[in-house]
Write a protein that holds these residues in place. Structure first.
Motif, PDB file in Angstrom:
ATOM      1  N   UNK A   1       0.834  -1.198   0.000  1.00  0.00           N
ATOM      2  CA  UNK A   1       0.000   0.000   0.000  1.00  0.00           C
ATOM      3  C   UNK A   1       0.872   1.253   0.000  1.00  0.00           C
ATOM      4  N   UNK A   2       1.938   1.272   0.784  1.00  0.00           N
ATOM      5  CA  UNK A   2       2.822   2.436   0.836  1.00  0.00           C
ATOM      6  C   UNK A   2       3.514   2.670  -0.505  1.00  0.00           C
ATOM      7  N   UNK A   3       3.970   1.590  -1.123  1.00  0.00           N
ATOM      8  CA  UNK A   3       4.618   1.723  -2.433  1.00  0.00           C
ATOM      9  C   UNK A   3       3.627   2.241  -3.460  1.00  0.00           C
ATOM     10  N   UNK A   4       2.405   1.688  -3.458  1.00  0.00           N
ATOM     11  CA  UNK A   4       1.373   2.139  -4.386  1.00  0.00           C
ATOM     12  C   UNK A   4       1.032   3.612  -4.198  1.00  0.00           C
ATOM     13  N   UNK A   5       0.905   4.029  -2.950  1.00  0.00           N
ATOM     14  CA  UNK A   5       0.601   5.439  -2.671  1.00  0.00           C
ATOM     15  C   UNK A   5       1.749   6.351  -3.090  1.00  0.00           C
ATOM     16  N   UNK A   6       2.996   5.877  -2.906  1.00  0.00           N
ATOM     17  CA  UNK A   6       4.150   6.666  -3.336  1.00  0.00           C
ATOM     18  C   UNK A   6       4.109   6.927  -4.839  1.00  0.00           C
ATOM     19  N   UNK A   7       3.779   5.897  -5.594  1.00  0.00           N
ATOM     20  CA  UNK A   7       3.687   6.041  -7.051  1.00  0.00           C
ATOM     21  C   UNK A   7       2.546   6.983  -7.424  1.00  0.00           C
ATOM     22  N   UNK A   8       1.387   6.823  -6.776  1.00  0.00           N
ATOM     23  CA  UNK A   8       0.238   7.680  -7.067  1.00  0.00           C
ATOM     24  C   UNK A   8       0.532   9.140  -6.753  1.00  0.00           C
ATOM     25  N   UNK A   9       1.191   9.387  -5.609  1.00  0.00           N
ATOM     26  CA  UNK A   9       1.527  10.764  -5.240  1.00  0.00           C
ATOM     27  C   UNK A   9       2.513  11.367  -6.244  1.00  0.00           C
ATOM     28  N   UNK A  10       3.478  10.559  -6.692  1.00  0.00           N
ATOM     29  CA  UNK A  10       4.453  11.065  -7.665  1.00  0.00           C
ATOM     30  C   UNK A  10       3.776  11.388  -8.991  1.00  0.00           C
ATOM     31  N   UNK A  11       2.850  10.545  -9.413  1.00  0.00           N
ATOM     32  CA  UNK A  11       2.108  10.806 -10.654  1.00  0.00           C
ATOM     33  C   UNK A  11       1.274  12.076 -10.528  1.00  0.00           C
TER      34      UNK A  11
END
Length: 354
Positions: free
Chosen positions: A243-253
């Motif tokens: 979940x943290x990795x997914x959120x990191x990618x979403x925030x960067x996008x």
């Protein structure tokens, strides 16, 4: 980016320590008091009293510091340090509670329930959050707090999404309210459904959030349910990683306005404290950490979370909490019911295949 020479590191660390120690000392004192409260009232734990004491002090702070503005300015860096860096360090130490053997033993049975409840919770948070028009970061915090592991998940995710102190405080308080209800209602629900201790432990471990509340609910039900419930809960903590990795990618996008992400950029997005969490869990799995030091690290992680939440409470924007209104609380309640019903239904379906 200019990198400071290693020879100046001791001086820089010393200067940093001098800058933050007054505020860190304040958050440590609040954490010590909240730990004492949690030992007397175990269902509270130490996190909730810490954030409540911090918020109360923040309300009184303008009056207490009137005429002492220099002192107020001196404690602020340590408060910020506690609410950010110490929060991340606490997540690293949480890894010591997990081992590969416990993951393998419990994972096969509990993973379908964990994954199903997590997917339902996150999708529900997204949809219901939109319907209720709750703020995006509050929705995310309540969603991961309900779907994974309460304050620990909120602690891991809040730096990634840049959550404000008021948003973290509201999310932690919301999760805590429904944890208390779970402690009261889950044993009654288990007896009404005539669940055996093993099944109730699986339910409590997947549908109750903070460890203290899992221990309380399962302990009330039966001693046999307690051990299994706690292990399920700790394995559930692993869901923080994807979940943290997914959120990191979403925030960067979101920040890059949808521009593409290379593999190297994605690797840089993984928070350092999440890497630390995984490393500590792997080291613990090897069995080289003796019981004594492991217990110290477990207690240290709990105390650091209390310090961090004290810092968050001290930094909380009270008017922002008032502006949030009833909607985040309604979101938390709906998700709590949704996760409980989904867990029971999934347990029933998987049991029929055994």
């Amino acid at each position: 980016m200019q990198i400071a020479p290693a020879s100046t590191l001791p001086r820089r660390l010393g200067a940093r320590g001098l800058a933050v120690w007054p505020g860190v000392l304040l958050t440590a004192a609040i954490a010590a008091i909240s730990t004492g409260i949690g030992s007397v009232i175990p269902v509270l734990g130490s996190a909730v009293p810490a954030i409540i004491i911090g918020v109360l002090i923040s309300l009184l702070r303008p009056r207490l510091m009137r005429g002492h503005e220099k002192t107020d300015a001196r404690i602020q860096p340590g408060i910020t340090y506690s609410s950010k860096f110490l929060l991340q360090l606490a997540v690293v130490f949480l890894g010591v509670q997990l081992s590969l053997s416990s993951i393998l033993q419990v994972g096969l049975e509990s993973l379908p329930i964990m994954l199903t409840t997590l997917v339902v919770c996150l999708l529900g948070a997204w949809l219901i959050g939109k319907l209720l028009r709750t703020e995006r970061r509050v929705t995310t915090l309540i969603g991961v707090g309900t779907g994974i592991c309460g304050a620990s998940a909120i602690a891991a995710v809040s730096p990634i999404i840049g959550a404000a102190s008021a948003e973290i405080a509201y999310a932690v308080s919301t999760i805590f309210l429904f944890n208390i209800l779970a402690v009261i209602l889950f044993p009654m629900l288990g007896h009404a459904l005539n669940l055996d201790p093993h099944t109730f432990g699986l339910l409590a471990g997947t549908a109750v959030n903070d460890t203290s509340s899992v221990v309380a609910a399962a302990g009330v039900y039966s001693t046999a349910a307690l051990g299994f419930a706690v292990v399920v809960k700790l394995v559930r903590t692993l869901m923080i990683i994807p979940i943290s990795i997914g959120l990191s990618v979403m925030e960067a996008r979101r920040e890059a306005s949808g521009s593409g992400l290379t593999g190297a950029r994605v690797a840089k997005l993984i928070p350092w404290f999440l890497v630390g969490f995984i490393v500590v869990a792997l080291i613990n799995s090897s069995g080289i950490i003796p019981d004594g030091p492991r217990d110290v690290l477990v207690h240290a992680s709990i105390f650091l979370i209390a310090m961090a939440l004290a810092g968050i409470g001290l930094s909380t924007d009270i008017p922002a909490l008032r502006r949030a209104g009833w909607r985040p609380l309604a979101l938390g309640g709906i998700l709590w019911v949704l996760v409980t019903v989904t867990a029971l239904a999934t347990i029933g379906v998987t049991a029929s295949f055994r």
